[in-house]
Design an enzyme around this catalytic site. Sequence first.
Site, mmCIF file in Angstrom:
data_model
loop_
_atom_site.group_PDB
_atom_site.id
_atom_site.type_symbol
_atom_site.label_atom_id
_atom_site.label_comp_id
_atom_site.label_asym_id
_atom_site.label_seq_id
_atom_site.Cartn_x
_atom_site.Cartn_y
_atom_site.Cartn_z
ATOM 1 N N HIS A 188 -7.493 -69.495 -74.756
ATOM 2 C CA HIS A 188 -6.574 -68.620 -74.159
ATOM 3 C C HIS A 188 -6.997 -66.555 -73.608
ATOM 4 C CE1 HIS A 188 -2.530 -70.478 -73.426
ATOM 5 N NE2 HIS A 188 -2.246 -70.140 -75.057
ATOM 6 N N HIS A 190 2.716 -66.007 -70.272
ATOM 7 C CA HIS A 190 3.265 -66.680 -71.418
ATOM 8 C C HIS A 190 4.154 -66.398 -72.431
ATOM 9 C CE1 HIS A 190 2.905 -68.895 -74.859
ATOM 10 N NE2 HIS A 190 1.521 -69.491 -74.682
ATOM 11 N N GLU A 233 3.899 -72.836 -67.929
ATOM 12 C CA GLU A 233 3.189 -71.780 -68.225
ATOM 13 C C GLU A 233 2.424 -72.609 -66.737
ATOM 14 O OE1 GLU A 233 0.990 -70.975 -71.505
ATOM 15 O OE2 GLU A 233 2.479 -71.855 -71.897
#
Length: 352
Positions: A106, A177, A317
Site C-alpha cells: 500500500h 480502502h 478495492e
Amino acid sequence: MIKEDSFKDVINGEEIGLYRLKNKNGLEAVFTNYGQRLVALYVPDKDGNFLDVVLGFSSLHEYTEPKGGYFGAVIGRYGNRIANGKFSLNGNEYTLVKNNGENHLHGGVTGFNDVIWKTNSIGSNAVEFSRTSPDMEEGYPGNLDVTVTYKLTDANELKIEYKATTDKATPINLTNHSFFNLKGEGVGDVLDHVLTLNSNTFTALNENQVPTGELVNVKGTPFDFTTPKEIGKEINNSHEQLTLGNGYDHNFIVDSSKKNTEGISFAARVVEPVSGRVMEVYTNEPGMQLYTSNFLDGSVVGKCGKPYLKRGAVCLETQHYPDSPNQPKFPSTILNPNDTYSSVCIYKFLVE
C-alpha cells in the site's frame, strides 16, 4: 459524531480540515484531506433510516496514530503488495520500502494514506484533492502528479475519479480502502451480508500473500460468488487459499465483457438483508480486492464506541493486480511520461 473542530489542525505548515458532500436524497459523505480519508458515509435503509456504514474515527489524531491504519484512505502509489519490495523497469532495479514482512504494501511506510492533500475545489456534492509525489518517494521513480475527485451524485453514487501524470516511467495502482458494514459501522460482523461478484477467476496467493501468477477458476471453490452468497458461508473452509489469506484477501478479475461505452463494468453487489441496504461497485479497473477484515480483532474502537471485530467489515478495492510490476503476464501498471493514468470506482447505494 463527526465534529469540524476534531479535524482542524496544522501539520508541517499544512492545514487539515473536514469536507462534507451531500446529495438531494440526504446521503452524506465526510472526508478529511489527511490521507483523503472517507470518515463517514450516511446512507438509508429500506425504511429511510440513515446510518454511517464505513469504519473510522471521530478525530484526526486517531487517524495519525498507528491504529489509524488504512480506514477510508486513498492508497498509493501502489495498492496491495509488491513482492520483496523490488521491481525492474527499463533496465533499472528499484528497491521499495518493506512494510509487510518482505513485501512492500500500500505504498510503503508513508503511503498516500498518511500524507496531507491539497484541496483544490469544494462544492456541495464534490471535492477534489491533489498532490505531487516526489521522485523516489518510498522508492518509486518519477515526480507523480495526482488528482482525485469525489462526487456524491443524485443517483446515490459515490464516484471516485483518479488521474495522474509522471515525468519518469513508474508503477501506479490507486484505490480506496474503505471498510463497509451495511448494518452500520461497528454493528457486529458482515458474515451475513450477501455478496455477488462479476468474476470467474482470482489471482492465487503464495505463503507471503503475493500472487503466484496463477489465475484460478472460482467454479467449485469457496471463491465462487457468481451467484449471491453470504460472505460467511464458506469463509472458514479449509481451502488452501483461504488459509493463506486468513479469509478472503484476494484479487478477483472483473469480467469486463459487458462494460459500458465509458469502459465501466459492474464488479460487485452487497446486500444486508435486514436493513435492505445494497451497495454496488462499478469500475474500469481489471481487478478488485475482496478483503474481509481478517486482521481486526476488537482492539480498535471506532466512532460509535464499539470495538471493530474480525470480519466486522468488507473492503471492495478496485485495482490492477497485486505485484504486477513483477508479473509480466498481468496487465501493465506502468505509467509513462506523456500518458495519463485514469481510474474510476463507483460505489452505488440502493435499498431492496
